[in-house]
Scaffold this active site. Sequence first.
Site, mmCIF file in Angstrom:
data_model
loop_
_atom_site.group_PDB
_atom_site.id
_atom_site.type_symbol
_atom_site.label_atom_id
_atom_site.label_comp_id
_atom_site.label_asym_id
_atom_site.label_seq_id
_atom_site.Cartn_x
_atom_site.Cartn_y
_atom_site.Cartn_z
ATOM 1 N N SER A 62 74.223 93.266 55.677
ATOM 2 C CA SER A 62 73.323 93.301 54.520
ATOM 3 C C SER A 62 72.745 94.691 54.333
ATOM 4 O O SER A 62 72.039 95.202 55.198
ATOM 5 C CB SER A 62 72.186 92.297 54.693
ATOM 6 O OG SER A 62 71.144 92.589 53.790
ATOM 7 N N GLN A 105 70.539 95.403 52.149
ATOM 8 C CA GLN A 105 69.098 95.278 51.916
ATOM 9 C C GLN A 105 68.357 95.340 53.244
ATOM 10 O O GLN A 105 67.349 96.041 53.381
ATOM 11 C CB GLN A 105 68.794 93.946 51.221
ATOM 12 C CG GLN A 105 69.388 93.851 49.828
ATOM 13 C CD GLN A 105 69.213 92.480 49.196
ATOM 14 O OE1 GLN A 105 68.802 91.532 49.857
ATOM 15 N NE2 GLN A 105 69.526 92.379 47.916
ATOM 16 N N ASP A 110 79.047 90.991 45.138
ATOM 17 C CA ASP A 110 78.394 90.679 43.863
ATOM 18 C C ASP A 110 79.401 90.367 42.756
ATOM 19 O O ASP A 110 79.036 89.808 41.716
ATOM 20 C CB ASP A 110 77.484 91.831 43.419
ATOM 21 C CG ASP A 110 76.256 91.950 44.315
ATOM 22 O OD1 ASP A 110 75.934 90.989 45.026
ATOM 23 O OD2 ASP A 110 75.615 93.017 44.302
ATOM 24 N N ARG A 146 75.910 80.588 44.520
ATOM 25 C CA ARG A 146 76.935 81.040 43.561
ATOM 26 C C ARG A 146 78.273 80.322 43.751
ATOM 27 O O ARG A 146 79.088 80.314 42.814
ATOM 28 C CB ARG A 146 77.102 82.567 43.652
ATOM 29 C CG ARG A 146 75.925 83.298 43.026
ATOM 30 C CD ARG A 146 76.050 84.805 43.063
ATOM 31 N NE ARG A 146 74.960 85.412 42.283
ATOM 32 C CZ ARG A 146 74.609 86.678 42.337
ATOM 33 N NH1 ARG A 146 75.254 87.515 43.146
ATOM 34 N NH2 ARG A 146 73.626 87.140 41.595
HETATM 35 C C1 S3P Z 1 72.096 94.922 47.553
HETATM 36 C C2 S3P Z 1 72.785 94.405 48.620
HETATM 37 C C3 S3P Z 1 73.555 93.157 48.542
HETATM 38 C C4 S3P Z 1 73.848 92.761 47.106
HETATM 39 C C5 S3P Z 1 72.639 92.856 46.236
HETATM 40 C C6 S3P Z 1 72.094 94.291 46.235
HETATM 41 C C7 S3P Z 1 71.333 96.171 47.766
HETATM 42 O O1 S3P Z 1 72.805 92.116 49.133
HETATM 43 O O2 S3P Z 1 74.368 91.455 47.056
HETATM 44 O O3 S3P Z 1 72.956 92.491 44.905
HETATM 45 O O4 S3P Z 1 70.894 96.791 46.770
HETATM 46 O O5 S3P Z 1 71.157 96.555 48.918
HETATM 47 P P1 S3P Z 1 72.772 91.870 50.731
HETATM 48 O O6 S3P Z 1 72.084 93.020 51.356
HETATM 49 O O7 S3P Z 1 71.990 90.581 50.877
HETATM 50 O O8 S3P Z 1 74.196 91.723 51.137
#
Ligand code: S3P
Length: 432
Positions: free
Chosen positions: A170, A172, A319, A350
Site C-alpha cells: 500500500s 498510502q 485502480d 469493487r
Molecule cells: C493511492 C494508493 C492506492 C490506490 C489509491 C491511491 C495513493 O491505494 O488504490 O487510489 O495515492 O497512495 P493503497 O495504498 O490502499 O493500495
Amino acid sequence: MNNGDKKSFAPVERLEGSITVPGDKSISHRALFVSAVASGISRIDNILIADDTMSTAQCLRALGTDIEIKDKTAVITGKGIQGFKEPSQILDAGNSGTTARIILGLLSTQNFFSVLTGDNSLRTRPMKRITIPLAAMGASVDGRDHANYLPLSVRGNRLKGIDYAMPTASAQVKTGILLASLGAKGVMTVREPFPTRDHTERMLKASGVDVKISDKIIQLACSQKPLPLNIRVPGDFSSAAFFMGAGIIARRSDILITHVGINPGRTGFIDILKKMGASLEVTNTRFEAGEPVADVRVRQSELRGIVIDDKELIVRSIDELPLLAVLAAYARGQTVIKNAGELRVKETDRIKAVVDGLLRIGIKAREFPDGLSIEGGTVKGGFVSSYGDHRIAMAFAVASVSSEKEISIDNFDAVSISFPEFIAIFNTLRPA
Ligand code: S3P
C-alpha cells in the site's frame, strides 16, 4: 452527495481528438502534505481540484497550514513538521483513503490530540494497516476494533524510526510512515511486499530529503527537513485510463492523451491491455519534477481475454481493474482477475460492484473471494449502480461507447471525488 444523480450514456459512432486530463490525484495529495511539512512557500501548478484533494487541503488548514488555491495553482505556506496547531474540530477526510492514511502519520508525530473521521464509505475501510506501524513507532491511536476504523483519536508523540515489513502492498501506508519519520528520531526502514507507486519517494527527493531505495526497501534518516516545492503535477494516469479504455472499444476511434504521468507503479493497465491485443503507443516520454510523463495514443482494437493474476501487476493496475473488467466484456473469450482481494476494501467493494454492473448490462461475470471472471459478449446496456464509487461510475460510462443501448448510472456525481471534468472531456471526443 445527491443520491439521485443519474446519468445516461448512449453509444457513440466514434471517438477522436486530443485531450489532457486534470492533475494526478496521488501526486496532488502528496504535494499538499510535503509542502505543509516543509518550511517556506511552495507552489504547485496543475493541482487536482476534486473532492479528495480538497479533503486533504481542508484537514491541513484545520491544522494551521495556509493554503491558497486559484486556477489550479496551490500556494502553501509550510511551517515545518512541528509547526502544526492542535485542531479545535474533528478532522474529516471525506471519502479519501489517501488523506486518512497519510494524515494519521502526520498526526502521530504531533504533541497534541486530534480526532479523524470520514464519510460512510471511509468509516468502513481498514486503518489497522497504518495504525499498527504507527503504534510500533510510539504513537497512541485508538478507535473501533483496536484502531481499525475511523473515527480514530490520536495522541501524538516523539516517534522513533523502525524497520517495518508491510504485510499489504500500500502506497498510502508507505507514505504515512515516511511522513511520520520526518518527525521521528533514528532511522526508518520500510519493506514492501511488491513495489507500489513511488510518488512520495520521488517528491521527498525533489524536496532535498535523502531517501535510499534498493529493490523494495526504502530507508531514510529520520527528522530530515524537506525544502519547499515548486512543481507542476502531471495528468492523472488513472483518469486518462478511462479514455484509453474508451478509445480501445469505440468504433473508428483515435485518441491522443498528452501530458500523462506514467509512473511505473501506475502503468500496469497498459501492460495488461497490450497483452489483450490493444493498440496503444506511449511516446514523447520526459521527466517533470522527478516523475515520468508521456503522451499516449490509442486506437480501436480487438481484445482477447486473458488471466491477470501476477501479484506485482495487480498492484501496478489496482485502480484500473474495474475498468479492465468492463473492457473485458468486449474481449473475445474469458478474462480472469485473481489475487485482487484489495478491491474489496476500496471506496466500495469493487469486485461486487463490477460483477453486479456487468450482469445488469448483459455480460456473464462471476465473483471469487479475490477477483472475478468475465465472459466477453454483447454489451446490451441497462441501468447500473455506481455504488457511489467514482471509478465504478466512470468505468460503466466507458462501457456505453459500443453498447447496443444506453447505459444509465446512478450517483454519477461521485466522479467529483477524482475527476469532476469527466463528462466535459468525454464530450469533446464525440463527433459534433
Ligand atoms: C493511492 C494508493 C492506492 C490506490 C489509491 C491511491 C495513493 O491505494 O488504490 O487510489 O495515492 O497512495 P493503497 O495504498 O490502499 O493500495
